[in-house]
Enzyme design. Sequence first.
Site, PDB file in Angstrom:
ATOM      1  N   TYR A  55       0.824  -1.209   0.000  1.00  0.00           N
ATOM      2  CA  TYR A  55       0.000   0.000   0.000  1.00  0.00           C
ATOM      3  C   TYR A  55       0.862   1.264   0.000  1.00  0.00           C
ATOM      4  O   TYR A  55       0.479   2.272   0.580  1.00  0.00           O
ATOM      5  CB  TYR A  55      -0.925   0.007   1.223  1.00  0.00           C
ATOM      6  CG  TYR A  55      -2.025  -1.023   1.171  1.00  0.00           C
ATOM      7  CD1 TYR A  55      -3.066  -0.909   0.252  1.00  0.00           C
ATOM      8  CD2 TYR A  55      -2.045  -2.104   2.043  1.00  0.00           C
ATOM      9  CE1 TYR A  55      -4.092  -1.843   0.209  1.00  0.00           C
ATOM     10  CE2 TYR A  55      -3.073  -3.043   2.003  1.00  0.00           C
ATOM     11  CZ  TYR A  55      -4.086  -2.906   1.093  1.00  0.00           C
ATOM     12  OH  TYR A  55      -5.103  -3.830   1.057  1.00  0.00           O
TER      13      TYR A  55
ATOM     14  N   ARG B  11     -18.029  -7.681  -2.911  1.00  0.00           N
ATOM     15  CA  ARG B  11     -18.178  -6.708  -1.827  1.00  0.00           C
ATOM     16  C   ARG B  11     -19.636  -6.363  -1.565  1.00  0.00           C
ATOM     17  O   ARG B  11     -20.030  -6.137  -0.417  1.00  0.00           O
ATOM     18  CB  ARG B  11     -17.378  -5.454  -2.138  1.00  0.00           C
ATOM     19  CG  ARG B  11     -15.874  -5.689  -2.104  1.00  0.00           C
ATOM     20  CD  ARG B  11     -15.123  -4.473  -2.575  1.00  0.00           C
ATOM     21  NE  ARG B  11     -13.689  -4.657  -2.503  1.00  0.00           N
ATOM     22  CZ  ARG B  11     -12.834  -4.096  -3.338  1.00  0.00           C
ATOM     23  NH1 ARG B  11     -13.278  -3.304  -4.317  1.00  0.00           N
ATOM     24  NH2 ARG B  11     -11.546  -4.302  -3.210  1.00  0.00           N
TER      25      ARG B  11
ATOM     26  N   ASN C 177     -14.187  -4.804   3.459  1.00  0.00           N
ATOM     27  CA  ASN C 177     -14.622  -5.030   2.085  1.00  0.00           C
ATOM     28  C   ASN C 177     -14.125  -6.348   1.498  1.00  0.00           C
ATOM     29  O   ASN C 177     -14.173  -6.547   0.303  1.00  0.00           O
ATOM     30  CB  ASN C 177     -14.292  -3.832   1.196  1.00  0.00           C
ATOM     31  CG  ASN C 177     -12.815  -3.590   1.027  1.00  0.00           C
ATOM     32  OD1 ASN C 177     -11.987  -4.340   1.501  1.00  0.00           O
ATOM     33  ND2 ASN C 177     -12.487  -2.525   0.328  1.00  0.00           N
TER      34      ASN C 177
ATOM     35  N   HIS D 194      -9.115  -7.602  -1.940  1.00  0.00           N
ATOM     36  CA  HIS D 194      -8.307  -6.643  -2.705  1.00  0.00           C
ATOM     37  C   HIS D 194      -8.052  -7.289  -4.056  1.00  0.00           C
ATOM     38  O   HIS D 194      -7.807  -8.498  -4.133  1.00  0.00           O
ATOM     39  CB  HIS D 194      -6.960  -6.386  -2.020  1.00  0.00           C
ATOM     40  CG  HIS D 194      -5.963  -5.768  -2.950  1.00  0.00           C
ATOM     41  ND1 HIS D 194      -5.900  -4.412  -3.162  1.00  0.00           N
ATOM     42  CD2 HIS D 194      -5.019  -6.327  -3.751  1.00  0.00           C
ATOM     43  CE1 HIS D 194      -4.941  -4.166  -4.050  1.00  0.00           C
ATOM     44  NE2 HIS D 194      -4.398  -5.302  -4.421  1.00  0.00           N
TER      45      HIS D 194
ATOM     46  N   GLU E 183       2.511  -6.287  -7.214  1.00  0.00           N
ATOM     47  CA  GLU E 183       1.882  -6.947  -6.068  1.00  0.00           C
ATOM     48  C   GLU E 183       2.170  -8.447  -6.038  1.00  0.00           C
ATOM     49  O   GLU E 183       2.435  -9.011  -4.980  1.00  0.00           O
ATOM     50  CB  GLU E 183       0.374  -6.679  -6.082  1.00  0.00           C
ATOM     51  CG  GLU E 183       0.039  -5.227  -5.824  1.00  0.00           C
ATOM     52  CD  GLU E 183      -1.427  -4.895  -6.004  1.00  0.00           C
ATOM     53  OE1 GLU E 183      -2.218  -5.784  -6.401  1.00  0.00           O
ATOM     54  OE2 GLU E 183      -1.790  -3.727  -5.762  1.00  0.00           O
TER      55      GLU E 183
END
Length: 158
Positions: A59, A112, A126, A129, A140
């Site tokens: 992040y 979600r 939520n 990702h 990532e």
Amino acid sequence: MPTPDLLDPRKEHTLVLIKPDGFRRGLTGEILRRIEQKGYVLKGLKIKKAPLALLEEHYEEHIERHYFPALAEYMMEGPLVAIVAEGDRVIEGLRIMAGATNPTLANPGTIRGDLGRDWGPDAVQNVVHTSDSPTSAIREISLWFPELAYDESGESAL
């Protein structure tokens, strides 16, 4: 553990994280079912606790934002599931399947929208990702699955 020869260089790859709330609530199977039912192929799968250093890298664009401490705490509250999914336009497809970031605003039928919870500004859960672009997916995946180590062309660096 995935191996580089399992990744089809002709296909797109993305990272999906089933966040700690989703894992804790027993939603992993449902989320994996939706991914596979759509026709995407699971190429990497691991359960792990996320250390702060990994979350800071993941992040990095959010680290200076006021909400980052709460986000990091949420992501470290328990184990999560990291997934590499493969398929044609898998990044776009999984972003649509995930739905809007805020579960209250996510359409019914999305992960979600169906499974996420919004319990105030510091308690949005939520569930998932997903990478938002090919560049983000490569970065990532290399963080969560360093054993895959592939470059922007999609070719394995190993």
